[in-house]
Design an enzyme around this catalytic site. Structure first.
Site, PDB file in Angstrom:
ATOM      1  CG  PHE A 157      28.149  32.136 -23.010  1.00 55.89           C
ATOM      2  CD1 PHE A 157      28.646  33.402 -23.265  1.00 55.89           C
ATOM      3  CD2 PHE A 157      28.111  31.689 -21.696  1.00 55.89           C
ATOM      4  CE1 PHE A 157      29.090  34.226 -22.239  1.00 55.89           C
ATOM      5  CE2 PHE A 157      28.548  32.492 -20.652  1.00 55.89           C
ATOM      6  CZ  PHE A 157      29.049  33.763 -20.928  1.00 55.89           C
ATOM      7  CB  SER A 208      24.065  27.253 -27.013  1.00 53.64           C
ATOM      8  OG  SER A 208      23.836  27.703 -25.699  1.00 53.64           O
ATOM      9  CG  MET A 209      25.074  33.590 -27.156  1.00 51.72           C
ATOM     10  SD  MET A 209      26.454  34.383 -26.308  1.00 51.72           S
ATOM     11  CE  MET A 209      27.810  34.002 -27.440  1.00 51.72           C
ATOM     12  CG  ASP A 265      19.609  21.800 -23.149  1.00 52.57           C
ATOM     13  OD1 ASP A 265      20.384  22.087 -22.219  1.00 52.57           O
ATOM     14  OD2 ASP A 265      19.671  22.340 -24.273  1.00 52.57           O
ATOM     15  CG  HIS A 290      23.242  23.001 -23.966  1.00 55.90           C
ATOM     16  ND1 HIS A 290      22.111  23.663 -24.414  1.00 55.90           N
ATOM     17  CD2 HIS A 290      24.270  23.892 -24.089  1.00 55.90           C
ATOM     18  CE1 HIS A 290      22.433  24.897 -24.780  1.00 55.90           C
ATOM     19  NE2 HIS A 290      23.735  25.057 -24.590  1.00 55.90           N
TER      20      HIS A 290
END
Length: 256
Positions: free
Chosen positions: A29, A97-98, A194, A224
């Protein structure tokens, strides 16, 4: 959707033509393919065919992102998968992530995928929790990317549209419901620390997927955005081992 702004230099999708093993990589994202370029190019050196699409509204301007839906992000990943499936005998999907969230949804829909890998996949983002069902502010300031390594730059936006955050939240909320349907081999990669997505997200995914072929790797020196951090080479090696185990080809030796 029609984007109104040009792609930021360096944020473009990339494709590396290689062998019959295809790897689709999704960025996260407000990120871009730049954040996964090292991973993709390193896997390309192994001989794999690699595709990293740019998700709609990303890598241009946050006003473009404001107009996007999570269905459009998924459609882009789905299109990339179909393209690789036409070219390659094997297809693996990797998401950060996303991008990991989208990868899980793709695996739920296409059980013929040969394997998936998630890197700090997002099911919850605590920093956004108080924005649910809110209508203001229209934009949320973005802080510095969560990267432990110094002097590393990620192409991203200075602020994020609230509408886009709501789309991300909708995607995250629907994903736990489909985890039990995932039966493809999976490699779950998480950072021990994270500051964006709790590492427990990965532990939850690992427990809930139905596949009997699953591995978990913990990165000890990355935050992250792990694909740009200290452990990025470890990620590449873990992905290569995982893929080779599924296609049962001789493990190649490479120094990166």
């Amino acid at each position: 959707m029609k984007e109104n702004y040009s792609v930021i230099p360096g944020a473009e999708s990339f494709y590396i033509k290689g062998n019959e093993v295809g790897i689709l990589i999704s960025h996260g994202f407000v990120g871009t393919p730049q954040s996964v370029r090292f991973i993709g190019e390193s896997l390309g050196k192994y001989g794999y065919t690699v595709l990293a699409p740019r998700l709609p509204g990303h890598g241009t301007h946050y006003l473009d992102l404001e107009l996007c839906t999570h269905k459009e992000w998924f459609a882009t990943i789905e299109e990339g998968y179909k393209l690789l499936a036409q070219q390659c005998d094997y297809v693996f999907v990797v998401g950060q992530s996303m991008g990991g969230t989208l990868t899980l949804n793709l695996a739920g829909k296409y059980p013929e995928i040969n394997g998936i890998a998630t890197i700090n996949a997002a099911l919850t983002l605590p920093a956004f929790d108080d924005l649910k069902n809110q209508q203001q502010p229209r934009y949320i300031p973005e802080g510095a990317p969560d990267i432990k390594a110094k002097e590393v730059e990620e192409i991203t936006y200075s602020q994020t549209p609230l509408k886009a955050i709501h789309q991300l939240q909708a995607l995250m909320e629907q994903t736990p419901k489909i985890l039990g349907n995932i039966k493809v081999p999976i490699l779950c990669i998480k950072s021990a620390v994270d500051h964006v997505v709790p590492p427990e997200n990965t532990d939850f995914i690992y427990r809930k997927v139905s596949t009997k072929v699953k591995e978990k790797v913990t990165l000890k020196n990355s935050y992250h955005v792990a694909s740009l951090d200290h452990d990025k080479k470890e990620i590449v090696r873990a992905l290569h081992r995982f893929i080779q185990n599924q296609v049962r080809k001789p493990l190649e030796v490479m120094s990166i």
